[in-house]
Motif scaffolding. Sequence first.
Motif, short mmCIF file in Angstrom:
data_model
loop_
_atom_site.label_atom_id
_atom_site.label_comp_id
_atom_site.label_asym_id
_atom_site.label_seq_id
_atom_site.Cartn_x
_atom_site.Cartn_y
_atom_site.Cartn_z
N MET A 31 0.84 -1.17 0.00
CA MET A 31 0.00 0.00 0.00
C MET A 31 0.88 1.24 0.00
O MET A 31 1.88 1.31 0.68
CB MET A 31 -0.91 -0.02 1.24
CG MET A 31 -1.73 1.20 1.36
SD MET A 31 -2.98 1.23 2.67
CE MET A 31 -2.36 0.22 3.94
N HIS A 40 -8.91 -1.09 6.35
CA HIS A 40 -8.08 0.11 6.35
C HIS A 40 -8.56 1.11 7.41
O HIS A 40 -7.75 1.74 8.10
CB HIS A 40 -8.09 0.78 4.97
CG HIS A 40 -7.38 -0.02 3.93
ND1 HIS A 40 -6.02 -0.17 3.92
CD2 HIS A 40 -7.85 -0.73 2.88
CE1 HIS A 40 -5.67 -0.93 2.90
NE2 HIS A 40 -6.77 -1.28 2.25
N GLU A 95 -9.53 4.13 -0.43
CA GLU A 95 -9.27 2.74 -0.81
C GLU A 95 -10.47 2.17 -1.56
O GLU A 95 -11.62 2.47 -1.26
CB GLU A 95 -8.99 1.90 0.44
CG GLU A 95 -7.74 2.30 1.18
CD GLU A 95 -6.48 2.09 0.36
OE1 GLU A 95 -6.43 1.17 -0.47
OE2 GLU A 95 -5.54 2.87 0.57
N ARG A 106 -2.12 5.46 3.00
CA ARG A 106 -2.23 4.70 4.25
C ARG A 106 -3.13 5.39 5.26
O ARG A 106 -3.89 4.74 5.95
CB ARG A 106 -0.84 4.50 4.84
CG ARG A 106 -0.82 3.49 5.94
CD ARG A 106 0.55 3.28 6.44
NE ARG A 106 0.69 4.14 7.61
CZ ARG A 106 1.81 4.37 8.24
NH1 ARG A 106 2.92 3.86 7.80
NH2 ARG A 106 1.86 5.13 9.29
N TRP A 145 -8.12 6.14 4.46
CA TRP A 145 -8.86 4.90 4.27
C TRP A 145 -10.05 5.09 3.34
O TRP A 145 -10.48 4.16 2.67
CB TRP A 145 -9.32 4.34 5.61
CG TRP A 145 -10.11 5.32 6.42
CD1 TRP A 145 -9.62 6.16 7.38
CD2 TRP A 145 -11.50 5.57 6.34
NE1 TRP A 145 -10.62 6.92 7.89
CE2 TRP A 145 -11.80 6.58 7.28
CE3 TRP A 145 -12.54 5.04 5.59
CZ2 TRP A 145 -13.07 7.06 7.47
CZ3 TRP A 145 -13.82 5.52 5.78
CH2 TRP A 145 -14.07 6.52 6.72
#
Length: 142
Positions: A1, A19, A12, A6, A9
């Motif tokens: 990732m 996440h 995503e 990161r 979330w």
Amino acid sequence: MKTETRNRWWLEKEDVADHMWATYKRVLMADQTRLLRMAEHARLYGNRNMQGRAPGSYDANLSSADVLKYNLIRSVIDTICAKAGRQRPRGQYLTDDGNWSQQQQAKQLNRATYGEFYRAKFYRQLPKIVRDGEVFGTGVVK
């Protein structure tokens, strides 16, 4: 990732819940030091051991060796709370070289703000807000 996604979330495409949960755990771990300090400050103010953050999660039966005989911290904070409650602090809208209409608008905003403080019974809650701010570092009102 990727590193930049990161902490995002919501960007995503797959496994959003995983996440989001990982982000929650990172935030909780980063906040542990602050929460431990808050528990220590509550113990110093209230002469009680805090077992958790839920209401009633404290140990009221401290041994006499653990209890402060004269709690200077509580005395100073309670004095500050009493003074803040009597002074009725509030912000003001000021105009810097404003024309007449801007000055009138500032006066109306000042009256409206004071009216909202009165309606919300802000000054009744002020001692609790100041106490929480002095003990925990943040005083919040709903």
